[in-house]
Structures are given as C-alpha cells and as structure tokens.
Design a protein around this motif. Structure first.
Motif, PDB file in Angstrom:
ATOM      1  N   VAL A  89      88.271  56.443  17.288  1.00 40.27           N
ATOM      2  CA  VAL A  89      87.197  57.157  16.243  1.00 40.27           C
ATOM      3  C   VAL A  89      86.761  58.304  16.904  1.00 40.27           C
ATOM      4  CG1 VAL A  89      85.253  56.920  14.859  1.00 40.27           C
ATOM      5  CG2 VAL A  89      86.770  55.058  14.874  1.00 40.27           C
ATOM      6  N   GLU A  90      86.197  57.899  18.024  1.00 39.81           N
ATOM      7  CA  GLU A  90      85.240  59.113  18.948  1.00 39.81           C
ATOM      8  C   GLU A  90      86.178  60.217  19.424  1.00 39.81           C
ATOM      9  OE1 GLU A  90      82.276  57.663  21.458  1.00 39.81           O
ATOM     10  OE2 GLU A  90      81.273  56.620  19.522  1.00 39.81           O
ATOM     11  N   THR A  91      87.506  59.881  19.759  1.00 41.31           N
ATOM     12  CA  THR A  91      88.218  60.809  20.212  1.00 41.31           C
ATOM     13  C   THR A  91      88.783  61.761  18.926  1.00 41.31           C
ATOM     14  OG1 THR A  91      89.213  59.326  22.031  1.00 41.31           O
ATOM     15  CG2 THR A  91      90.626  61.222  21.284  1.00 41.31           C
ATOM     16  N   LEU A  92      89.039  61.074  17.873  1.00 40.06           N
ATOM     17  CA  LEU A  92      89.506  61.901  16.848  1.00 40.06           C
ATOM     18  C   LEU A  92      88.162  62.896  16.255  1.00 40.06           C
ATOM     19  CD1 LEU A  92      91.673  59.305  14.846  1.00 40.06           C
ATOM     20  CD2 LEU A  92      92.325  61.418  15.624  1.00 40.06           C
ATOM     21  N   ALA A  93      87.144  62.185  16.196  1.00 41.01           N
ATOM     22  CA  ALA A  93      85.681  62.956  16.086  1.00 41.01           C
ATOM     23  C   ALA A  93      85.763  64.220  16.982  1.00 41.01           C
ATOM     24  CB  ALA A  93      84.692  61.994  15.921  1.00 41.01           C
ATOM     25  N   ARG A  94      85.810  64.124  18.252  1.00 42.43           N
ATOM     26  CA  ARG A  94      85.579  65.192  19.095  1.00 42.43           C
ATOM     27  C   ARG A  94      86.764  66.337  18.893  1.00 42.43           C
ATOM     28  NH1 ARG A  94      82.240  62.737  18.635  1.00 42.43           N
ATOM     29  NH2 ARG A  94      81.072  61.242  19.560  1.00 42.43           N
ATOM     30  N   LYS A  95      88.007  65.662  18.772  1.00 44.48           N
ATOM     31  CA  LYS A  95      89.017  66.623  18.532  1.00 44.48           C
ATOM     32  C   LYS A  95      88.787  67.455  17.219  1.00 44.48           C
ATOM     33  CE  LYS A  95      94.166  66.528  17.667  1.00 44.48           C
ATOM     34  NZ  LYS A  95      95.324  65.726  17.402  1.00 44.48           N
ATOM     35  N   HIS A  96      88.447  67.140  16.354  1.00 45.08           N
ATOM     36  CA  HIS A  96      88.036  67.945  15.000  1.00 45.08           C
ATOM     37  C   HIS A  96      86.481  68.324  15.046  1.00 45.08           C
ATOM     38  CE1 HIS A  96      91.716  66.763  13.248  1.00 45.08           C
ATOM     39  NE2 HIS A  96      91.630  65.713  13.772  1.00 45.08           N
ATOM     40  N   GLU A  97      85.667  68.287  16.172  1.00 42.67           N
ATOM     41  CA  GLU A  97      84.623  68.762  16.092  1.00 42.67           C
ATOM     42  C   GLU A  97      83.596  68.138  15.463  1.00 42.67           C
ATOM     43  OE1 GLU A  97      84.937  72.795  16.238  1.00 42.67           O
ATOM     44  OE2 GLU A  97      86.108  73.099  18.193  1.00 42.67           O
ATOM     45  N   HIS A  98      83.328  66.838  15.295  1.00 45.43           N
ATOM     46  CA  HIS A  98      82.678  66.166  14.387  1.00 45.43           C
ATOM     47  C   HIS A  98      81.782  65.131  15.383  1.00 45.43           C
ATOM     48  CE1 HIS A  98      84.255  67.828  10.992  1.00 45.43           C
ATOM     49  NE2 HIS A  98      85.418  67.215  11.131  1.00 45.43           N
ATOM     50  N   PRO A  99      80.596  65.046  15.159  1.00 43.64           N
ATOM     51  CA  PRO A  99      79.594  63.915  15.765  1.00 43.64           C
ATOM     52  C   PRO A  99      79.869  62.449  15.592  1.00 43.64           C
ATOM     53  CG  PRO A  99      78.264  65.179  14.426  1.00 43.64           C
ATOM     54  CD  PRO A  99      79.437  65.669  14.123  1.00 43.64           C
ATOM     55  N   LEU A 100      80.798  61.991  14.862  1.00 41.71           N
ATOM     56  CA  LEU A 100      80.950  60.619  14.228  1.00 41.71           C
ATOM     57  C   LEU A 100      81.001  59.811  15.619  1.00 41.71           C
ATOM     58  CD1 LEU A 100      81.212  58.729  11.764  1.00 41.71           C
ATOM     59  CD2 LEU A 100      83.691  59.175  12.047  1.00 41.71           C
ATOM     60  N   GLN A 101      80.294  58.745  15.333  1.00 45.16           N
ATOM     61  CA  GLN A 101      79.909  57.607  16.408  1.00 45.16           C
ATOM     62  C   GLN A 101      80.493  56.390  15.880  1.00 45.16           C
ATOM     63  OE1 GLN A 101      76.572  57.777  18.713  1.00 45.16           O
ATOM     64  NE2 GLN A 101      76.043  59.651  18.255  1.00 45.16           N
ATOM     65  N   ALA A 102      80.991  55.424  16.882  1.00 44.94           N
ATOM     66  CA  ALA A 102      81.473  54.091  16.724  1.00 44.94           C
ATOM     67  C   ALA A 102      80.649  53.507  17.872  1.00 44.94           C
ATOM     68  CB  ALA A 102      82.912  53.923  16.601  1.00 44.94           C
ATOM     69  N   ARG A 103      80.390  52.111  17.161  1.00 47.56           N
ATOM     70  CA  ARG A 103      79.533  51.419  18.211  1.00 47.56           C
ATOM     71  C   ARG A 103      79.996  50.066  18.094  1.00 47.56           C
ATOM     72  NH1 ARG A 103      78.425  55.157  20.308  1.00 47.56           N
ATOM     73  NH2 ARG A 103      76.440  56.198  20.544  1.00 47.56           N
ATOM     74  N   LEU A 104      79.949  49.030  19.141  1.00 45.72           N
ATOM     75  CA  LEU A 104      80.324  47.861  19.181  1.00 45.72           C
ATOM     76  C   LEU A 104      79.034  46.729  19.015  1.00 45.72           C
ATOM     77  CD1 LEU A 104      83.198  47.541  22.016  1.00 45.72           C
ATOM     78  CD2 LEU A 104      83.339  48.272  19.610  1.00 45.72           C
ATOM     79  N   GLU A 105      79.104  45.783  18.437  1.00 43.85           N
ATOM     80  CA  GLU A 105      78.130  44.699  18.323  1.00 43.85           C
ATOM     81  C   GLU A 105      78.874  43.346  18.418  1.00 43.85           C
ATOM     82  OE1 GLU A 105      75.887  45.295  14.754  1.00 43.85           O
ATOM     83  OE2 GLU A 105      75.347  47.340  15.161  1.00 43.85           O
ATOM     84  N   VAL A 106      78.055  42.529  19.325  1.00 41.84           N
ATOM     85  CA  VAL A 106      78.771  41.202  19.617  1.00 41.84           C
ATOM     86  C   VAL A 106      78.514  40.364  18.093  1.00 41.84           C
ATOM     87  CG1 VAL A 106      78.613  38.972  20.734  1.00 41.84           C
ATOM     88  CG2 VAL A 106      78.283  41.457  21.948  1.00 41.84           C
ATOM     89  N   VAL A 107      79.312  39.606  17.843  1.00 43.38           N
ATOM     90  CA  VAL A 107      79.287  38.740  16.473  1.00 43.38           C
ATOM     91  C   VAL A 107      78.673  37.275  17.348  1.00 43.38           C
ATOM     92  CG1 VAL A 107      80.556  37.008  14.908  1.00 43.38           C
ATOM     93  CG2 VAL A 107      81.303  39.527  15.327  1.00 43.38           C
ATOM     94  N   GLU A 108      77.429  37.110  16.749  1.00 46.90           N
ATOM     95  CA  GLU A 108      76.793  35.930  17.249  1.00 46.90           C
ATOM     96  C   GLU A 108      77.481  34.554  16.808  1.00 46.90           C
ATOM     97  OE1 GLU A 108      74.692  35.849  19.706  1.00 46.90           O
ATOM     98  OE2 GLU A 108      74.649  38.168  19.775  1.00 46.90           O
ATOM     99  N   THR A 109      77.663  33.581  17.506  1.00 52.00           N
ATOM    100  CA  THR A 109      78.041  32.416  16.982  1.00 52.00           C
ATOM    101  C   THR A 109      77.334  31.182  17.333  1.00 52.00           C
ATOM    102  OG1 THR A 109      79.553  31.917  19.233  1.00 52.00           O
ATOM    103  CG2 THR A 109      80.701  33.158  17.422  1.00 52.00           C
ATOM    104  N   GLU A 110      77.252  30.185  16.610  1.00 45.70           N
ATOM    105  CA  GLU A 110      76.576  28.973  16.744  1.00 45.70           C
ATOM    106  C   GLU A 110      76.798  28.288  17.991  1.00 45.70           C
ATOM    107  OE1 GLU A 110      78.559  28.192  13.224  1.00 45.70           O
ATOM    108  OE2 GLU A 110      77.444  30.106  12.864  1.00 45.70           O
TER     109      GLU A 110
END
Length: 110
Positions: A89-110
């Motif tokens: 996502v971030e590579t494509l965004a930079r290539k097309h000169e957009h500031p779009l960001q993607a983040r990872l979040e841990v899925v909490e399990t019981e």
C-alpha cells in the motif's frame, strides 16, 4: 535366551515415547488504512482492489469508511502477510505521490 545378540541389549528394550506438542496458532494482525486529506478516493479504491483483492462495491464501501471514520480495516492476516500488504500500500502510494498510510494492529485473543 542369553546369547541372542541384539535381544540381550538392554538399550533396545527401552520404550520410546514421543511427546506431542500442539503448535500455537500464529498471532493475527489487522491491516488498517488511515484517512488523509490528499489521497484521491479513486486511488484508495484502486489500492483496495489491487492489494486486497476486494470487489468494486466492497472497495468503495471500505474507502467511504476510511473517509468518514478516519480508518478502515482491510483484512486480518498473519504478521508476514500483513506487513507485506501494508508495505505494498505504502509503496504504491509513494509511487503515485500520495500520503496514504497503512498500519498493523494486533488482534487480541482471549
């Protein structure tokens, strides 16, 4: 009977037990797109279709969620897959000169 060679070997008579270890399920991660004021909506839809293989209507719905709520979950993956998708996502965004960001979040399990 004595003198039988391998049959007299006390080490051959040991019972070998194998402990079964149940593998842990891998930790899962959400890939989350973050809203910004500059990336065109059409580009976000395109990224969702190319990177996450979302159909047009689902990609549009998710783009609107990102736009209206500031973030949207694109999918749940193992760490390596999630990291790879966020980097795409971030590579494509930079290539097309957009500031779009993607983040990872841990899925909490019981």
């Amino acid at each position: 009977m004595p003198g039988q060679g391998w049959r007299d070997d006390p080490e051959r008579e040991q019972v070998v037990t194998e402990e079964r270890v149940k593998p842990k399920k891998p930790r899962m991660y959400l890939v989350v797109l973050l809203n910004d004021d500059y990336t065109p909506m059409e580009f976000v839809v395109w990224v969702l279709r190319v990177v996450f293989h979302k159909p047009q209507d689902e990609a549009t719905r998710l783009m609107l969620q990102v736009h209206n709520h500031g973030r949207g979950v694109c999918g749940t993956f193992t760490y390596d897959v999630a990291r790879s998708k966020a980097a795409q996502v971030e590579t494509l965004a930079r290539k097309h000169e957009h500031p779009l960001q993607a983040r990872l979040e841990v899925v909490e399990t019981e």
